[in-house]
Design a protein around this motif. Structure first.
Motif, PDB file in Angstrom:
ATOM      1  N   GLY A  37      62.547  46.066  25.204  1.00  0.00           N
ATOM      2  CA  GLY A  37      61.224  46.281  24.651  1.00  0.00           C
ATOM      3  C   GLY A  37      60.241  45.152  24.862  1.00  0.00           C
ATOM      4  O   GLY A  37      59.074  45.277  24.519  1.00  0.00           O
ATOM      5  N   ASP A  90      65.524  41.788  15.979  1.00  0.00           N
ATOM      6  CA  ASP A  90      65.165  42.207  17.337  1.00  0.00           C
ATOM      7  C   ASP A  90      63.835  42.960  17.321  1.00  0.00           C
ATOM      8  O   ASP A  90      62.979  42.758  18.183  1.00  0.00           O
ATOM      9  CB  ASP A  90      66.255  43.083  17.945  1.00  0.00           C
ATOM     10  CG  ASP A  90      67.529  42.317  18.268  1.00  0.00           C
ATOM     11  OD1 ASP A  90      67.502  41.065  18.260  1.00  0.00           O
ATOM     12  OD2 ASP A  90      68.564  42.972  18.516  1.00  0.00           O
ATOM     13  N   MET A  91      63.652  43.825  16.328  1.00  0.00           N
ATOM     14  CA  MET A  91      62.405  44.575  16.200  1.00  0.00           C
ATOM     15  C   MET A  91      61.223  43.614  16.015  1.00  0.00           C
ATOM     16  O   MET A  91      60.198  43.735  16.691  1.00  0.00           O
ATOM     17  CB  MET A  91      62.477  45.534  15.007  1.00  0.00           C
ATOM     18  CG  MET A  91      61.196  46.312  14.750  1.00  0.00           C
ATOM     19  SD  MET A  91      61.242  47.273  13.228  1.00  0.00           S
ATOM     20  CE  MET A  91      60.988  45.984  12.008  1.00  0.00           C
ATOM     21  N   THR A  92      61.402  42.651  15.135  1.00  0.00           N
ATOM     22  CA  THR A  92      60.345  41.677  14.870  1.00  0.00           C
ATOM     23  C   THR A  92      60.038  40.840  16.107  1.00  0.00           C
ATOM     24  O   THR A  92      58.872  40.555  16.402  1.00  0.00           O
ATOM     25  CB  THR A  92      60.763  40.771  13.695  1.00  0.00           C
ATOM     26  OG1 THR A  92      61.066  41.600  12.565  1.00  0.00           O
ATOM     27  CG2 THR A  92      59.671  39.798  13.315  1.00  0.00           C
ATOM     28  N   THR A  93      61.073  40.467  16.845  1.00  0.00           N
ATOM     29  CA  THR A  93      60.883  39.688  18.067  1.00  0.00           C
ATOM     30  C   THR A  93      60.069  40.468  19.094  1.00  0.00           C
ATOM     31  O   THR A  93      59.139  39.928  19.707  1.00  0.00           O
ATOM     32  CB  THR A  93      62.251  39.291  18.663  1.00  0.00           C
ATOM     33  OG1 THR A  93      62.949  38.509  17.708  1.00  0.00           O
ATOM     34  CG2 THR A  93      62.093  38.520  19.961  1.00  0.00           C
ATOM     35  N   VAL A  94      60.401  41.727  19.283  1.00  0.00           N
ATOM     36  CA  VAL A  94      59.663  42.558  20.240  1.00  0.00           C
ATOM     37  C   VAL A  94      58.197  42.670  19.814  1.00  0.00           C
ATOM     38  O   VAL A  94      57.282  42.501  20.638  1.00  0.00           O
ATOM     39  CB  VAL A  94      60.313  43.954  20.384  1.00  0.00           C
ATOM     40  CG1 VAL A  94      59.417  44.898  21.182  1.00  0.00           C
ATOM     41  CG2 VAL A  94      61.683  43.834  21.035  1.00  0.00           C
ATOM     42  N   LEU A  95      57.950  42.906  18.540  1.00  0.00           N
ATOM     43  CA  LEU A  95      56.570  43.037  18.062  1.00  0.00           C
ATOM     44  C   LEU A  95      55.813  41.714  18.165  1.00  0.00           C
ATOM     45  O   LEU A  95      54.649  41.685  18.566  1.00  0.00           O
ATOM     46  CB  LEU A  95      56.554  43.542  16.614  1.00  0.00           C
ATOM     47  CG  LEU A  95      57.030  44.970  16.416  1.00  0.00           C
ATOM     48  CD1 LEU A  95      57.153  45.286  14.931  1.00  0.00           C
ATOM     49  CD2 LEU A  95      56.095  45.961  17.103  1.00  0.00           C
ATOM     50  N   ALA A 101      55.846  48.669  21.047  1.00  0.00           N
ATOM     51  CA  ALA A 101      55.983  49.044  19.636  1.00  0.00           C
ATOM     52  C   ALA A 101      56.902  50.257  19.497  1.00  0.00           C
ATOM     53  O   ALA A 101      57.667  50.354  18.528  1.00  0.00           O
ATOM     54  CB  ALA A 101      54.615  49.337  19.033  1.00  0.00           C
ATOM     55  N   THR A 103      59.517  50.974  21.332  1.00  0.00           N
ATOM     56  CA  THR A 103      60.899  50.497  21.411  1.00  0.00           C
ATOM     57  C   THR A 103      61.254  49.694  20.168  1.00  0.00           C
ATOM     58  O   THR A 103      62.353  49.827  19.632  1.00  0.00           O
ATOM     59  CB  THR A 103      61.114  49.649  22.674  1.00  0.00           C
ATOM     60  OG1 THR A 103      60.774  50.437  23.815  1.00  0.00           O
ATOM     61  CG2 THR A 103      62.552  49.181  22.795  1.00  0.00           C
ATOM     62  N   ALA A 104      60.326  48.863  19.697  1.00  0.00           N
ATOM     63  CA  ALA A 104      60.585  48.044  18.511  1.00  0.00           C
ATOM     64  C   ALA A 104      60.951  48.925  17.328  1.00  0.00           C
ATOM     65  O   ALA A 104      61.971  48.693  16.654  1.00  0.00           O
ATOM     66  CB  ALA A 104      59.368  47.183  18.188  1.00  0.00           C
ATOM     67  N   HIS A 108      65.077  49.532  17.787  1.00  0.00           N
ATOM     68  CA  HIS A 108      65.587  48.469  16.912  1.00  0.00           C
ATOM     69  C   HIS A 108      65.403  48.807  15.429  1.00  0.00           C
ATOM     70  O   HIS A 108      66.338  48.677  14.636  1.00  0.00           O
ATOM     71  CB  HIS A 108      64.914  47.143  17.250  1.00  0.00           C
ATOM     72  CG  HIS A 108      65.080  46.742  18.680  1.00  0.00           C
ATOM     73  ND1 HIS A 108      66.300  46.420  19.217  1.00  0.00           N
ATOM     74  CD2 HIS A 108      64.172  46.622  19.685  1.00  0.00           C
ATOM     75  CE1 HIS A 108      66.142  46.117  20.498  1.00  0.00           C
ATOM     76  NE2 HIS A 108      64.867  46.242  20.810  1.00  0.00           N
TER      77      HIS A 108
END
Length: 144
Positions: A37, A90-95, A101, A103-104, A108
């Protein structure tokens, strides 16, 4: 199908998914990274960090697998709750790095939330067992 069977199937699916995804990052980080992502590929020798991510995922899966196989269901529920933090991270890192967004949240965030639900269901399944008072053991000398 009982709650225990549903929880076992869900936990097994998480274990296999995390193990597969981690292994992909170890064996072919350049092919797997775009699906994470993030919008750009790490520069220089950045693929080493992707392998570290893969090792992390494999270890997380093995911890869950050992708890499942050995029957430590309450610990499995707790581990799912704690390990969901890695997926939220991982979600926070992608965002935070202007990644996808979709993929986040869709990969995640959804994975983390489903791990929390599975962990809570396992905790619910095991709460009566954990709360049951210990029965006194009778020995031959106390029975008359």
């Amino acid at each position: 199908m009982s709650l225990k069977n549903i929880n076992t199937v869900l936990a097994s699916a998480f274990i296999l998914f995390i193990l597969w995804f981690g292994t992909e990052f170890i064996l072919s980080p350049e092919m797997t990274a775009p699906n994470f992502g993030l919008s750009s590929w790490p520069s220089g020798d950045g693929d080493g960090f992707l392998i570290v991510k893969g090792i992390r995922d494999v270890v997380l899966a093995l911890v869950l697998g050992i708890l499942l196989v050995t029957g430590h269901r309450r610990a499995l529920g707790l581990a799912l709750l704690v390990e969901a933090l890695a997926a939220y991270g991982d979600m926070t890192t992608v965002l935070a790095h202007h990644g996808s967004a979709a993929t986040a949240f869709g990969v995640h965030g959804l994975t983390a939330t489903l791990m929390v639900v599975n962990g809570l269901l396992i905790m619910r399944e095991t709460r009566k067992v954990a709360a049951a008072p210990a029965m006194p053991a009778y020995s031959v000398s106390t029975v008359k």
